[in-house]
Design an enzyme around this catalytic site. Structure first.
Site: not given
Length: 714
Positions: A419-421
């Site tokens: 995801g966003s990491t």
């Protein structure tokens, strides 16, 4: 006048001569036979009989080494071995005294007295007509009957010269009968014949395995003081010599132990660092040369498996002689080679740090009811892992009592879409290639963007943002636009440069590679999805090492879990050193990325709940929808937060990830994982005496508090 005495001739009669000759001949034959037999035994068969005699009295006994300890970075025991006994009873020596023995030992064994009494009773079994074929099929009287040591036909007629019998390794023909004093194999009919009546008495009843030495001392003490009808001091007065001898044998040998000590592996902290340490268990092995099957206790998971050969040591051996009762004749020991104890492993893990991490993971499990929660604490500059854990967990002392899912180290075995990491990689790569700057403005399309006919959305209707704000607000659209500038091959090269798609090399078994679609198989939209952490999967450890590279000036490090190996005297045999894998980002670009990550951990970013007060933190939230039946679910999420502090001179990196938190209780990474990061960071800083950056800040708050569900923190 007396009559004159007549003296008869003493000449022997012919029949007497014949008797003497016959007797002499018989004596000669007897002495000749005896002499021949002596020559046969002492000369002709000397070597054979000598070897047979030595085989009966000489034994080679293995000496087991002590398995090495596993200790944390400060020398605290995490795993150790203690000698234990296998305790057995001889019901024949106990006689009819089962009640007295059971009464004395049941409290020590912690078993019901009635059950122990039952196990101490002699079990006598009688087998009749034990005639079976080699395939295990029992033969009836219609086939072969064994009576009084002879093989008879069904009608009772004696078999003569019918079978070839293999007895003691010699093939013979039964002209009259086949006796069955020892097992015979009838080769022509493949029948195994044993004695008609076999009486079996259990003289070796195992009462307990893995009995510690202190418990064995209690057992021997109780048996030495065992009261039988009267006090011990009165037995000499009222019992016969035979009765006293029986009681003496009962107390000394009625309950005994195997001559060779076993070992038991002890994990004194129960479940602490269970997924790092692993566990041990029995393994059956077959010697390829001799065919002998043995069961050994060996490492089955974690460091116990990976370091098994180092921890296990080397067996010794002793050549000795035994007496008639099987006891060793110490004065006749011929040769002895001592065992070499296993090495002790000293880890980079700190037990106190491990406890801090695991208590926070337990709190996450209680508050958000996820499938699992995992975390890691490491030093970005060296790659040393100070703590690593997962929930659910297990007790390595009793691994069989936990479900299989609890044994899994999810930090290294499971892989997820991060995801966003993952935006740290795509945006940082574009900065490193000079394709953008932090101040460049990106149109985020008010939260919805169609790229090649496929929609891409943000959690909020974001407008025009700078690159720094794209990271701070975690815009999917802005990140995708930036990542696409690298081109498919350029983006893929940076992903692999950070170690995704390959194992990190951590010293743990079963590490997954993660999943990367080969760049040749990317379709028109894959690059936009990979840029935001979709269409690729990574292990949490891979993600932690990648962000640690950002914190470490762009240098990717090899994770370190074992600091050194020592012998029993504390001499260092092997020492691990920090290892740089490669330089991924330029140091100045890594610093730029750190500046954007510092903005994330503010009231304007998605991780305001990760603010530390006394320290400046940098990090990134992640909230990835999970694939269910090929579609991204709106109910199941993988939520995470990864960060480090102090941001400009990082001491610790902390990654917390939560698989499928209950949506009604919060599912954004900033809600679920960021508070745990904060508490782990503050408690760790307090424990490690990390110097505060500011004079005013927040105190250590303990466990994570329930987040406000209204916050938009992805």
């Amino acid at each position: 006048m007396p009559a004159p005495t007549t003296i008869q001739d003493a000449t022997l009669q012919p029949f007497q001569n014949r008797r003497l000759l016959l007797m002499g001949f018989l004596l000669f034959v007897a002495f000749f036979g005896l002499g021949y037999r002596l020559v046969d035994l002492q000369v002709l068969q000397h070597e054979k009989l000598k070897a047979k005699a030595q085989a009966q009295v000489r034994q080679t006994r293995l000496i087991e080494p002590r398995r090495g300890d596993i200790r944390d970075a400060r020398g605290n025991l995490l795993a150790t071995s203690r000698p234990v006994k296998t305790v057995f009873a001889d019901p024949v020596l106990i006689g009819t005294r089962q009640a007295e023995v059971a009464r004395a030992l049941a409290p020590i064994f912690q078993v019901p007295e009635a059950e122990l009494h039952r196990r101490l009773l002699p079990q006598i079994s009688v087998r009749t007509n034990p005639v079976v074929t080699l395939d295990g099929v029992v033969l009836t009287n219609r086939n072969v009957v064994v009576i009084d040591g002879s093989v008879l036909a069904p009608r009772g007629g004696l078999h003569t010269n019918r079978f070839l019998a293999l007895k003691n390794g010699v093939v013979t023909t039964n002209y009259y009968s086949v006796t069955t004093n020892s097992p015979l194999v009838l080769t022509n009919s493949y029948v195994v014949i044993t004695n008609q009546f076999v009486v079996v008495t259990n003289r070796h009843v195992v009462l307990a395995h893995k009995v510690p030495l202190d418990q064995w001392a209690q057992i021997t003490g109780a048996m030495a003081k065992l009261r039988l009808d009267m006090p011990l001091e009165d037995e000499r007065l009222y019992l016969t010599r035979k009765e006293r001898g029986f009681n003496r044998e009962l107390r000394a040998k009625g309950i005994n132990c195997d001559p060779v000590d076993d070992q038991i592996r002890i994990y004194p902290n129960q479940s602490l660092a269970a997924h790092v340490l692993g566990f041990m268990g029995p393994v059956t092995r077959t010697n390829k040369l001799t065919g002998v099957v043995t069961t050994e206790t060996t490492g089955l998971d974690g460091l116990e498996l990976q370091l098994d050969s180092k921890l296990d040591g080397v067996r010794g051996w002793r050549e000795t002689e035994v007496g008639g009762r099987g006891t060793e004749l110490v004065m006749n020991r011929m040769q002895e080679v001592g065992a070499q104890d296993g090495l002790n492993a000293v880890l980079t893990v700190d037990a106190a740090m491990q406890h801090i991490l695991e208590t926070e993971l337990t709190e996450i499990m209680a508050r958000f009811n996820p499938l699992s929660a995992s975390g890691i604490v490491l030093r970005p500059r060296t790659g040393e892992i100070l703590a690593m854990g997962s929930r659910p967990t297990y007790d390595p002392n009793f691994p069989g009592k936990s479900p299989i899912a609890a044994l899994k180290n999810r930090m290294t075995v499971d892989s997820y879409e991060p995801g966003s990491t993952f935006k740290i990689v795509s945006i940082g790569a574009a900065l490193n290639e000079g394709l953008t700057t932090l101040g460049e403005r990106i149109d985020c399309e008010r939260g919805s963007w169609n790229y090649k006919g496929r929609p891409l959305r943000d959690h909020d209707p974001l407008g025009i943002l700078t690159v720094e704000e794209v990271m701070m607000k975690s815009s999917n659209i802005g990140s995708a636009k930036i990542g696409l500038r690298l081109g498919n091959q350029g983006l893929f090269n940076y992903i692999t440069a950070f170690g995704f798609g390959e194992r990190t090399g951590v010293l743990l078994p079963g590490e997954a590679r993660g999943q990367l679609i080969p760049v040749r198989n990317w379709d028109g939209i894959t690059g936009s999805r990979v840029s935001i952490g979709h269409s690729a999967s990574a292990t949490p450890l891979q993600m932690a090492m990648a962000v640690a590279a950002i914190a470490n000036g762009g240098r990717l490090m090899r994770p370190l879990l074992v600091d050194r190996l020592e012998d029993a005297d504390g001499k260092v045999v092997m020492k691990s050193h920090p290892q740089v894998v490669r330089q991924v980002f330029k140091p100045e670009v890594a610093k730029q990325v750190v500046e954007t990550l510092k903005r994330v951990v503010t009231t304007d970013g998605t991780a305001d709940k990760a603010r530390l007060g006394y320290y400046t933190a940098a990090g990134k939230t992640g909230t990835a929808q999970k694939l269910v039946n090929g579609q991204y679910s709106h109910e199941k999420y993988f939520s995470s937060f990864i960060g480090f502090f102090p941001a400009d001179n990082p001491e610790l990196l902390i990654y917390v990830c939560v698989d499928e938190p209950e949506k009604s209780k919060g599912f954004y990474g900033g809600q679920v994982a960021a508070p745990a990061f904060k508490n782990i960071a503050l408690r760790s800083a307090n424990y490690l005496n990390i110097r505060p950056e500011t004079a005013v800040g927040e105190a250590v708050t303990g466990l994570a508090q329930a987040p406000q569900r209204t916050n938009r923190t992805n």
